[in-house]
Scaffold this motif. Structure first.
Motif, PDB file in Angstrom:
ATOM      1  N   ALA A  86       0.822  -1.202   0.000  1.00  0.00           N
ATOM      2  CA  ALA A  86       0.000   0.000   0.000  1.00  0.00           C
ATOM      3  C   ALA A  86       0.861   1.260   0.000  1.00  0.00           C
ATOM      4  O   ALA A  86       0.584   2.222  -0.730  1.00  0.00           O
ATOM      5  N   ILE A  87       1.896   1.256   0.815  1.00  0.00           N
ATOM      6  CA  ILE A  87       2.782   2.428   0.882  1.00  0.00           C
ATOM      7  C   ILE A  87       3.432   2.683  -0.467  1.00  0.00           C
ATOM      8  O   ILE A  87       3.483   3.820  -0.955  1.00  0.00           O
ATOM      9  N   GLU A  88       3.936   1.605  -1.111  1.00  0.00           N
ATOM     10  CA  GLU A  88       4.588   1.769  -2.409  1.00  0.00           C
ATOM     11  C   GLU A  88       3.587   2.217  -3.466  1.00  0.00           C
ATOM     12  O   GLU A  88       3.912   3.062  -4.316  1.00  0.00           O
ATOM     13  N   SER A  89       2.368   1.676  -3.436  1.00  0.00           N
ATOM     14  CA  SER A  89       1.355   2.071  -4.412  1.00  0.00           C
ATOM     15  C   SER A  89       0.992   3.540  -4.252  1.00  0.00           C
ATOM     16  O   SER A  89       0.802   4.257  -5.241  1.00  0.00           O
ATOM     17  N   VAL A  90       0.868   4.000  -3.018  1.00  0.00           N
ATOM     18  CA  VAL A  90       0.565   5.416  -2.775  1.00  0.00           C
ATOM     19  C   VAL A  90       1.724   6.288  -3.229  1.00  0.00           C
ATOM     20  O   VAL A  90       1.530   7.317  -3.887  1.00  0.00           O
ATOM     21  N   ARG A  91       2.925   5.877  -2.907  1.00  0.00           N
ATOM     22  CA  ARG A  91       4.086   6.682  -3.303  1.00  0.00           C
ATOM     23  C   ARG A  91       4.167   6.821  -4.820  1.00  0.00           C
ATOM     24  O   ARG A  91       4.537   7.885  -5.335  1.00  0.00           O
ATOM     25  N   ARG A  92       3.783   5.772  -5.532  1.00  0.00           N
ATOM     26  CA  ARG A  92       3.843   5.806  -6.999  1.00  0.00           C
ATOM     27  C   ARG A  92       2.528   6.291  -7.630  1.00  0.00           C
ATOM     28  O   ARG A  92       2.450   6.459  -8.840  1.00  0.00           O
ATOM     29  N   GLY A  93       1.499   6.458  -6.808  1.00  0.00           N
ATOM     30  CA  GLY A  93       0.220   6.938  -7.325  1.00  0.00           C
ATOM     31  C   GLY A  93      -0.531   5.910  -8.145  1.00  0.00           C
ATOM     32  O   GLY A  93      -1.318   6.265  -9.027  1.00  0.00           O
ATOM     33  N   PHE A  94      -0.357   4.613  -7.846  1.00  0.00           N
ATOM     34  CA  PHE A  94      -1.037   3.543  -8.583  1.00  0.00           C
ATOM     35  C   PHE A  94      -2.382   3.252  -7.923  1.00  0.00           C
ATOM     36  O   PHE A  94      -2.448   2.658  -6.859  1.00  0.00           O
ATOM     37  N   LYS A  95      -3.456   3.661  -8.583  1.00  0.00           N
ATOM     38  CA  LYS A  95      -4.783   3.480  -8.005  1.00  0.00           C
ATOM     39  C   LYS A  95      -5.404   2.144  -8.371  1.00  0.00           C
ATOM     40  O   LYS A  95      -6.176   1.580  -7.603  1.00  0.00           O
ATOM     41  N   ARG A  96      -5.120   1.644  -9.575  1.00  0.00           N
ATOM     42  CA  ARG A  96      -5.697   0.375 -10.020  1.00  0.00           C
ATOM     43  C   ARG A  96      -4.622  -0.433 -10.751  1.00  0.00           C
ATOM     44  O   ARG A  96      -3.612   0.123 -11.178  1.00  0.00           O
ATOM     45  N   PRO A  97      -4.836  -1.746 -10.891  1.00  0.00           N
ATOM     46  CA  PRO A  97      -3.848  -2.568 -11.610  1.00  0.00           C
ATOM     47  C   PRO A  97      -3.593  -2.028 -13.005  1.00  0.00           C
ATOM     48  O   PRO A  97      -4.527  -1.666 -13.729  1.00  0.00           O
ATOM     49  N   ASP A  98      -2.332  -1.971 -13.372  1.00  0.00           N
ATOM     50  CA  ASP A  98      -1.964  -1.447 -14.685  1.00  0.00           C
ATOM     51  C   ASP A  98      -0.742  -2.200 -15.184  1.00  0.00           C
ATOM     52  O   ASP A  98       0.394  -1.809 -14.934  1.00  0.00           O
ATOM     53  N   GLY A  99      -0.983  -3.293 -15.911  1.00  0.00           N
ATOM     54  CA  GLY A  99       0.111  -4.108 -16.406  1.00  0.00           C
ATOM     55  C   GLY A  99       0.942  -3.442 -17.469  1.00  0.00           C
ATOM     56  O   GLY A  99       2.054  -3.888 -17.773  1.00  0.00           O
ATOM     57  N   GLU A 100       0.431  -2.359 -18.034  1.00  0.00           N
ATOM     58  CA  GLU A 100       1.180  -1.639 -19.057  1.00  0.00           C
ATOM     59  C   GLU A 100       1.801  -0.368 -18.505  1.00  0.00           C
ATOM     60  O   GLU A 100       2.269   0.478 -19.260  1.00  0.00           O
ATOM     61  N   GLY A 101       1.782  -0.229 -17.191  1.00  0.00           N
ATOM     62  CA  GLY A 101       2.438   0.895 -16.551  1.00  0.00           C
ATOM     63  C   GLY A 101       3.906   0.600 -16.343  1.00  0.00           C
ATOM     64  O   GLY A 101       4.560  -0.063 -17.143  1.00  0.00           O
ATOM     65  N   HIS A 102       4.450   1.059 -15.222  1.00  0.00           N
ATOM     66  CA  HIS A 102       5.852   0.804 -14.930  1.00  0.00           C
ATOM     67  C   HIS A 102       6.077  -0.698 -14.735  1.00  0.00           C
ATOM     68  O   HIS A 102       5.338  -1.346 -13.989  1.00  0.00           O
ATOM     69  N   PRO A 103       7.076  -1.267 -15.383  1.00  0.00           N
ATOM     70  CA  PRO A 103       7.294  -2.714 -15.295  1.00  0.00           C
ATOM     71  C   PRO A 103       7.441  -3.239 -13.868  1.00  0.00           C
ATOM     72  O   PRO A 103       6.990  -4.343 -13.564  1.00  0.00           O
ATOM     73  N   ASP A 104       8.039  -2.432 -12.984  1.00  0.00           N
ATOM     74  CA  ASP A 104       8.240  -2.918 -11.623  1.00  0.00           C
ATOM     75  C   ASP A 104       6.984  -2.813 -10.761  1.00  0.00           C
ATOM     76  O   ASP A 104       6.974  -3.235  -9.613  1.00  0.00           O
ATOM     77  N   MET A 105       5.901  -2.238 -11.331  1.00  0.00           N
ATOM     78  CA  MET A 105       4.645  -2.146 -10.594  1.00  0.00           C
ATOM     79  C   MET A 105       3.537  -2.950 -11.269  1.00  0.00           C
ATOM     80  O   MET A 105       2.359  -2.804 -10.927  1.00  0.00           O
ATOM     81  N   GLN A 106       3.901  -3.818 -12.201  1.00  0.00           N
ATOM     82  CA  GLN A 106       2.882  -4.560 -12.935  1.00  0.00           C
ATOM     83  C   GLN A 106       2.076  -5.495 -12.036  1.00  0.00           C
ATOM     84  O   GLN A 106       0.929  -5.816 -12.354  1.00  0.00           O
ATOM     85  N   ARG A 107       2.640  -5.920 -10.923  1.00  0.00           N
ATOM     86  CA  ARG A 107       1.932  -6.848 -10.039  1.00  0.00           C
ATOM     87  C   ARG A 107       1.232  -6.134  -8.885  1.00  0.00           C
ATOM     88  O   ARG A 107       0.695  -6.785  -7.990  1.00  0.00           O
ATOM     89  N   SER A 108       1.196  -4.819  -8.892  1.00  0.00           N
ATOM     90  CA  SER A 108       0.500  -4.088  -7.843  1.00  0.00           C
ATOM     91  C   SER A 108      -0.993  -4.056  -8.135  1.00  0.00           C
ATOM     92  O   SER A 108      -1.416  -3.762  -9.254  1.00  0.00           O
ATOM     93  N   VAL A 109      -1.814  -4.345  -7.127  1.00  0.00           N
ATOM     94  CA  VAL A 109      -3.262  -4.326  -7.328  1.00  0.00           C
ATOM     95  C   VAL A 109      -3.827  -2.918  -7.252  1.00  0.00           C
ATOM     96  O   VAL A 109      -4.991  -2.695  -7.593  1.00  0.00           O
ATOM     97  N   GLY A 110      -3.027  -1.954  -6.804  1.00  0.00           N
ATOM     98  CA  GLY A 110      -3.481  -0.576  -6.763  1.00  0.00           C
ATOM     99  C   GLY A 110      -4.192  -0.213  -5.473  1.00  0.00           C
ATOM    100  O   GLY A 110      -4.665  -1.078  -4.719  1.00  0.00           O
ATOM    101  N   ILE A 111      -4.273   1.088  -5.220  1.00  0.00           N
ATOM    102  CA  ILE A 111      -4.822   1.588  -3.953  1.00  0.00           C
ATOM    103  C   ILE A 111      -6.271   1.161  -3.760  1.00  0.00           C
ATOM    104  O   ILE A 111      -6.685   0.780  -2.665  1.00  0.00           O
ATOM    105  N   GLN A 112      -7.066   1.226  -4.838  1.00  0.00           N
ATOM    106  CA  GLN A 112      -8.486   0.895  -4.706  1.00  0.00           C
ATOM    107  C   GLN A 112      -8.682  -0.531  -4.213  1.00  0.00           C
ATOM    108  O   GLN A 112      -9.491  -0.794  -3.315  1.00  0.00           O
ATOM    109  N   ASN A 113      -7.961  -1.467  -4.787  1.00  0.00           N
ATOM    110  CA  ASN A 113      -8.099  -2.860  -4.368  1.00  0.00           C
ATOM    111  C   ASN A 113      -7.481  -3.106  -2.995  1.00  0.00           C
ATOM    112  O   ASN A 113      -7.951  -3.965  -2.236  1.00  0.00           O
ATOM    113  N   LEU A 114      -6.437  -2.352  -2.662  1.00  0.00           N
ATOM    114  CA  LEU A 114      -5.826  -2.495  -1.349  1.00  0.00           C
ATOM    115  C   LEU A 114      -6.781  -2.060  -0.246  1.00  0.00           C
ATOM    116  O   LEU A 114      -6.682  -2.526   0.898  1.00  0.00           O
ATOM    117  N   LEU A 115      -7.709  -1.176  -0.572  1.00  0.00           N
ATOM    118  CA  LEU A 115      -8.729  -0.801   0.405  1.00  0.00           C
ATOM    119  C   LEU A 115      -9.569  -2.013   0.794  1.00  0.00           C
ATOM    120  O   LEU A 115      -9.928  -2.187   1.970  1.00  0.00           O
TER     121      LEU A 115
END
Length: 804
Positions: free
Chosen positions: A692-721
């Motif tokens: 959650a901390i890393e997703s907030v720091r990077r501003g990743f709200k939802r899963p985005d496999g075409e975003g930054h390669p190192d964040m492709q497995r992040s579910v995003g802030i919305q899902n972390l809620l």
């Protein structure tokens, strides 16, 4: 009858002794407060007194134990109250981060606040009272949580004796608090490639009515058509036929499946979602999963509570071919639904560029260039990307003028930029570049339509060798994640019957689809501790488990050994067993510990001699001393090189059937480019917090496999809620449980104190003197004694003279 002086004296003496003894007994009772001093005085009273004394001592001891346990429980209760308060603050900050648009500076500030809350939660998790850690299980001297969130305690309860042979737990283990599971929750997974309506995104190519409209990013809906989902290369909405979706996954029961779903392009996306549900077992009368779209992503929810097994992977193509390597190598159109940064296992000798359906002058090689999970850059050496047996890359095809091309580029001394430059130099008027996800893109600037290219990996003798990976369509053929001395898988090993994570003693068959390993073959591609690339297979035959090792990856088996039971008794011809004899492991009896030993032996190149029991054990011991292979706290297979800070080892293990949709579904999986987990029955509090901390720091709200390669497995802030709602609820439950435990102790202590009073009263009735009664008895005895003395005195004065 004549009364003699002797008779008179004896009678007097006996009466005096009796009365005197009675007075002494009563005086003794008054002085001691007890009715008896010795068991022979009243055996029944003595036995009852001993029994009641034991009961009183037991009540005192249990009361003392429960008082101490209640203090521990109260400290735990107070700490859990602080933890739930901190989690609530964390969740509030997370909602704020998800609900509004923020600048990168604002996201960074929120992340810093969340880090502060994390540090406080970490301190609370490691609360120590009087030298005892509250959340370490029975290992109260062990600090429960490491800085990386790893739990170091155990899952054992601390118990207090509350009555004779009755014990009650009074702690909350970190295993159940920070890594617990809730059987009333369901697993939810999601794809991470955002799906847009391609007609809205490319109206100039697909929309005959609004051809001049500006491109718009509009999420695909269930009412849109398959054509809208996958795209088209012309304005004709009726000439596309069927589109193929390659679906694989795991059902709630743990049974795996794979299927090719062929859908007419004029059908709705809802029809595809329904067929995905049917692959999981949905029927018109029974829904086992819910499949729907959520903000352009496919989201699947397990309707069976308490299961952690749900899994999903899908890709699409306009071409039907059960061999996914041949499909990708041919240059067929591919539609991705999940993306991951994992390093693929090379499985293809060649790959042909795919023509972009929206721009016929753009081509792409569907095999990304990666090195150790990182997207290659122009300066990355080709030798860091391709296997060591690849000597050169052969380019073949036609240039923009239509002329045939056949040239080689040596791997040694070349980098990605040299590869791009060679393409541009040999294929005419083209521009070659590398995309953000590592794929080679070639633009035909001549627009002649003649350009075509195929890349083939070859050895020094110009023989084709496996050099390219199928990261687009492969679900399981990817390497374990590498970080420093660790290699970690991403698929939890879950026991089908209990939904618990596997342990070393768990049999593979208890996790495998269908409950059996017979007929399964696992392919292993790895680099050992010396940096040498090798491969192996583990084959689960009907009577044994056979390991074949290709030590130089030339396709030939160099050594073979069978998995042995280290401590097993072999049956003699008469059916008896001799201690110490060993037999070959049966496929459905092989444990994870045995698999871990095999992995350790392979990666350290400690290969035992075939059939040699002593050598097998010696090699296993030597291998595990260097390579620690284990199942971590989240049920995932992990390798740790104990000798170095950054290991040379790379490792992949997958079912041999994983790349063939014409073969049975995989029995087991360890590492996957699969759907992301939104929520699960199991929790990992600090892992979720860190994500959650890393997703907030990077501003990743939802899963985005075409975003930054190192964040492709992040579910995003919305899902972390959603995850934090689960974590918060889970913690509140544990808080409630320990509060109830404390209250229970309070009640039992009060009950014990009452019982102790009652027991003492009973004891007093049996053994204690009634002082009033004793004094009355003493007075009566004294009167009797005095009367006796007086009578005897008168009798002694009588004589014949006095009488006369």
């Amino acid at each position: 009858m004549r009364v003699t002086e002797s008779y008179r004296f004896n009678n007097y003496y006996n009466n005096q002794q009796r009365v005197s003894g009675g007075m002494n007994d009563v005086l003794g009772q008054i002085n001691s407060g007890l009715k008896i001093k010795f068991g022979n005085e009243d055996p029944t009273a003595f036995i009852n007194t001993l029994r009641l004394d034991q009961e009183i001592n037991t009540l005192k001891q249990t009361t003392s134990n429960m008082t101490s346990a209640q203090k521990f429980a109260n400290h735990t209760d107070t700490t859990l109250n602080d933890i739930t308060t901190s989690l609530d603050k964390f969740k509030t900050k997370l909602i704020y981060a998800a609900s509004e648009s923020h600048s990168s500076t604002s996201y960074g500030a929120i992340a810093t606040e969340l880090e502060g809350i994390r540090d406080h939660l970490m301190a609370l998790a490691n609360t120590n009272i009087n030298g005892e850690f509250l959340f370490s299980g029975s290992a109260t001297s062990v600090k429960p949580i490491s800085e990386d969130g790893t739990y170091n305690g155990n899952d054992l309860d601390i118990e207090a004796l509350t009555a004779s042979d009755v014990r009650q737990a009074y702690n909350v283990t970190g295993q159940e608090l920070f890594l617990g599971q809730d059987s009333d929750y369901s697993k939810k997974i999601t794809t991470n490639v955002v799906l847009y309506n391609q007609r809205e995104l490319h109206p100039d190519v697909m929309d005959p009515v609004d051809i001049a409209d500006d491109p718009k990013e509009v999420y695909i809906t269930a009412e849109d058509t398959i054509r809208d989902l996958v795209g088209d290369n012309d304005l004709d909405e009726t000439n596309d036929g069927n589109y193929n979706f390659y679906v694989s996954g795991t059902q709630s029961s743990g049974k795996t499946f794979k299927d090719v779903i062929s859908v007419p392009t004029d059908n709705t996306v809802d029809s595809l979602l329904k067929q995905i549900g049917e692959a999981y077992g949905n029927t018109s009368n029974n829904q086992v999963v819910d499949v729907q779209l959520n903000n352009g992503r496919i989201e699947i929810t397990d309707l069976q509570q308490g299961s952690s097994k749900l899994d999903f992977h899908m890709f699409g193509s306009n071409t039907a071919n059960n061999d996914v390597d041949a499909l990708v190598a041919s240059g067929a159109q591919i539609k991705e639904f999940t993306k991951s940064p994992y390093q693929y296992v090379p499985t293809m000798q060649s790959v042909t560029a795919m023509q972009d359906q929206f721009d016929p002058n753009r081509h792409q090689i569907n095999s990304s260039l990666r090195t150790d999970e990182k997207v290659a850059e122009e300066t990355t050496p080709l030798g860091d990307i391709l296997p060591s047996e690849v000597d050169h890359i052969n380019f073949s095809g036609t240039d923009t003028t239509g002329a045939a091309v056949n040239v080689n580029l040596a791997v040694a001394g070349s980098n990605v930029d040299d590869l791009l430059t060679s393409i541009e130099a040999n294929f005419g008027n083209v521009n070659a570049s590398i995309t953000k996800d590592g794929k080679i893109q070639i633009d035909d600037k001549s627009t002649t339509g003649n350009f075509a290219i195929t890349l083939e990996a070859q050895d020094a003798a110009n023989n084709p060798v496996t050099g390219f990976g199928n990261d687009v369509a492969s679900m399981q053929r990817v390497e374990f994640e590498h970080e420093d001395s660790y290699l970690r898988s991403n698929v939890a090993q879950v026991v089908s019957a209990t939904n618990e994570y596997a342990k070393d003693t768990t049999k593979l068959s208890e996790v495998a689809s269908g409950g059996t390993m017979v007929g399964t073959t696992l392919d292993l591609d790895y680099t050992d501790i010396s940096g040498t690339e090798r491969s192996a297979t583990i084959t689960f035959n009907a009577g044994n488990v056979q390991v074949d090792v290709d030590s130089d990856k030339d396709g030939a088996v160099d050594s073979t050994f069978n998995v042995l039971n280290a401590e097993y008794n072999d049956a003699n011809t008469n059916g008896s067993y001799d201690i110490g004899e060993e037999i070959q492991t049966q496929p459905d009896e092989m444990t994870y510990k045995q698999l871990e030993d095999v992995v350790a032996m392979l990666t350290t190149n400690q290969i035992p001699a075939a059939g040699d029991r002593t050598d097998y054990n010696a090699n296993a011991d030597a291998a595990t001393a260097r390579m620690d292979v284990f199942i971590d706290q989240n049920g995932k297979l992990t390798l740790k090189d104990t000798a170095v800070a950054d290991t040379n080892v790379r490792f992949a293990m997958s079912d041999a059937n994983s790349g063939d949709f014409g073969a049975p579904a995989s029995s087991m999986s360890f590492m996957e480019n699969n759907a992301l987990t939104v929520d699960d029955v199991h929790i990992d509090m600090f892992s979720m917090i860190d994500e959650a901390i890393e997703s907030v720091r990077r501003g990743f709200k939802r899963p985005d496999g075409e975003g930054h390669p190192d964040m492709q497995r992040s579910v995003g802030i919305q899902n972390l809620l959603d995850q934090f709602e689960h974590v918060f609820d889970h913690t509140v439950r544990k808080h409630t449980e320990i509060g109830a435990t404390s209250q229970s102790f309070d009640y039992q202590i009060s009950r014990n104190e009452t019982l102790e009073v009652h027991t003492k009263t009973l004891r007093s009735d049996i053994i204690d003197v009634d002082y009033a009664e004793a004094v009355m008895n003493l007075n009566q005895l004294q009167l009797n004694y005095e009367a006796m003395l007086s009578s005897m005195s008168k009798i002694q004065k009588l004589s014949l003279v006095n009488y006369l």
